[in-house]
Design an enzyme around this catalytic site. Structure first.
Site: not given
Ligand SMILES: NC(=O)c1ccc[n+]([C@@H]2O[C@H](COP(=O)([O-])OP(=O)(O)OC[C@H]3O[C@@H](n4cnc5c(N)ncnc54)[C@H](OP(=O)(O)O)[C@@H]3O)[C@@H](O)[C@H]2O)c1
Length: 370
Positions: A60
């Site tokens: 990451y």
């Molecule tokens: N195992 C795997 O293959 C895999 C894959 C992906 C992720 N993960 C893990 O899962 C975690 C979460 O995944 P994700 O980051 O994709 O989750 P997500 O909840 O789908 O997206 C998070 C993103 O959405 C936006 N956001 C979050 N809360 C918000 C709110 N309250 N209001 C407006 N925008 C908001 C932000 O991006 P912006 O500000 O840029 O819009 C934030 O970075 C990762 O950090 C990682 O640890 C694992």
């Protein structure tokens, strides 16, 4: 429910919060993460609210995520309290096939790198990041078992693998007396419900707690993107990753816009943000052990943490269910009530009552048995 209510992960004694902190946004290397101060504030806010479960991966933000997580943990002297999950599989050394994948050579190379960046001598949950389509499950399980025996790893997990591979890995562990897999990590949200067909029953049957990623579909379900002639408008990760073919960043579809629209009306009726309702829906679904929330700003994390503070009434939950219900697919269509009724001779087969091992048939009068 709050972050300091802890649940055991899968069939293990490891206690974790229902919301894990995702750190894929710790670092600006990928163009949509946060700087060090913001990442530190998010870490501190999460742990101060009682959260103990933090997810990262070796590559990451090219290693920055692990490095900062190790640093923030040490600054607060929290190593014993936090449960650190990290992952191996991806390759950071072009030209060297054994610097990636799930073979023993890479796993042992990768664990040493993660321990160094995290500035720790053990990893709480060490996760295979994704299937490499090559390495036999026997080799993976033997290697992970050896890492547990060496003390470098406490528990093991699998992420983004086919269900048959996870089932095979767990069965090998069972019969060879290796360390069992205690967690599956998979994508799950109102916009991505495919794991309900195979993985949720797999996890609950074989003792693997399902921790899920992208509960907001990379931000789409926060409601900040709007459809437009050019696809969509709105600022954030989905805008920064336009054109990237990785399916994890391809969230725009007619189906998903309908889900966003219904979520918006439900959130308004509830008086909560769309992000809170989307995370609340995910965390309360059957078989979900923990939901990994991601944020690029502190205000987003503060918003998302409040997702544990309320219940979605059945009528509103039903509206979300209808709009996001996954399509029927073979062979899962055979496991629905109608065909099961043909198998059970018209009898209703209930879930096992607590403490019972066998299914109990409750026969209706119509079935001719009293
Ligand atoms: N195992 C795997 O293959 C895999 C894959 C992906 C992720 N993960 C893990 O899962 C975690 C979460 O995944 P994700 O980051 O994709 O989750 P997500 O909840 O789908 O997206 C998070 C993103 O959405 C936006 N956001 C979050 N809360 C918000 C709110 N309250 N209001 C407006 N925008 C908001 C932000 O991006 P912006 O500000 O840029 O819009 C934030 O970075 C990762 O950090 C990682 O640890 C694992």
């Amino acid at each position: 429910m709050s972050l300091n209510t802890y649940y055991t992960l899968g069939r293990s004694g490891l206690r974790v919060s229902r919301l894990a902190l995702g750190t894929m946004t710790f670092g600006t290397e990928w163009g949509w993460g946060s700087d060090e101060d913001t990442a530190r504030q998010m870490f501190n806010t999460y742990v101060d609210a009682g959260g103990n479960f933090i997810d990262t991966a070796d590559l990451y933000t090219n290693g920055t995520s692990e490095t900062w997580l190790g640093k923030f943990t040490a600054e607060r002297n929290l190593r014993d309290k936090v449960v650190i999950a990290t992952k191996f599989t991806f390759n950071g050394e072009p030209g060297n096939p054994n610097a990636g994948g799930n073979g023993r050579k890479n796993i042992i190379r990768a664990v040493e790198g993660s321990l160094k960046r995290l500035a720790t001598d053990y990893i709480d949950l060490y996760i295979l990041h994704t299937w490499d389509k090559i390495t036999p499950a026997e080799e993976v399980m033997r290697t992970l078992n050896d890492l547990v025996a060496s003390g470098k790893v406490r528990y093991i997990g699998l992420s983004d693998v086919p269900a048959w591979y996870a089932a095979r890995a767990q069965t090998i562990a069972e019969y060879r007396h290796y360390e069992p897999v205690c967690s599956l990590q998979l994508e799950y949200s109102l916009a991505e419900r495919n794991i309900e067909r195979e993985f949720i029953p797999l996890g609950t049957q074989l003792g693997m707690g399902t921790m899920v990623w992208s509960p907001l579909a990379s931000g789409l379900l926060s409601g900040k993107y709007k459809p437009s002639e050019s696809g969509f408008t709105g600022e954030g990760r989905l805008d920064a990753t336009r054109g990237i073919e990785n399916p994890a960043f391809q969230k725009i579809s007619d189906r998903n816009w309908k889900i966003v629209a219904e979520l918006e009306t439900v959130a308004k009726e509830l008086g909560h943000s769309m992000a809170q309702v989307a995370v609340n829906w995910t965390v309360n679904r059957p078989g979900i052990a923990s939901v990994i929330v991601g944020a690029s700003k502190l205000s987003q994390l503060e918003d998302n943490i409040k997702a544990l503070d309320f219940d979605i009434p059945p009528e509103l939950a039903n509206r979300l269910e209808i709009v996001s219900k996954p399509e029927q697919q073979f062979p899962y269509s055979f496991f629905d009530a109608e065909i099961q009724g043909m198998i059970n001779g018209g009898a209703t087969v209930g879930d096992k009552p607590d403490g019972y091992q066998l299914n109990v048939l409750s026969l209706s009068a119509g079935a001719g048995v009293s």
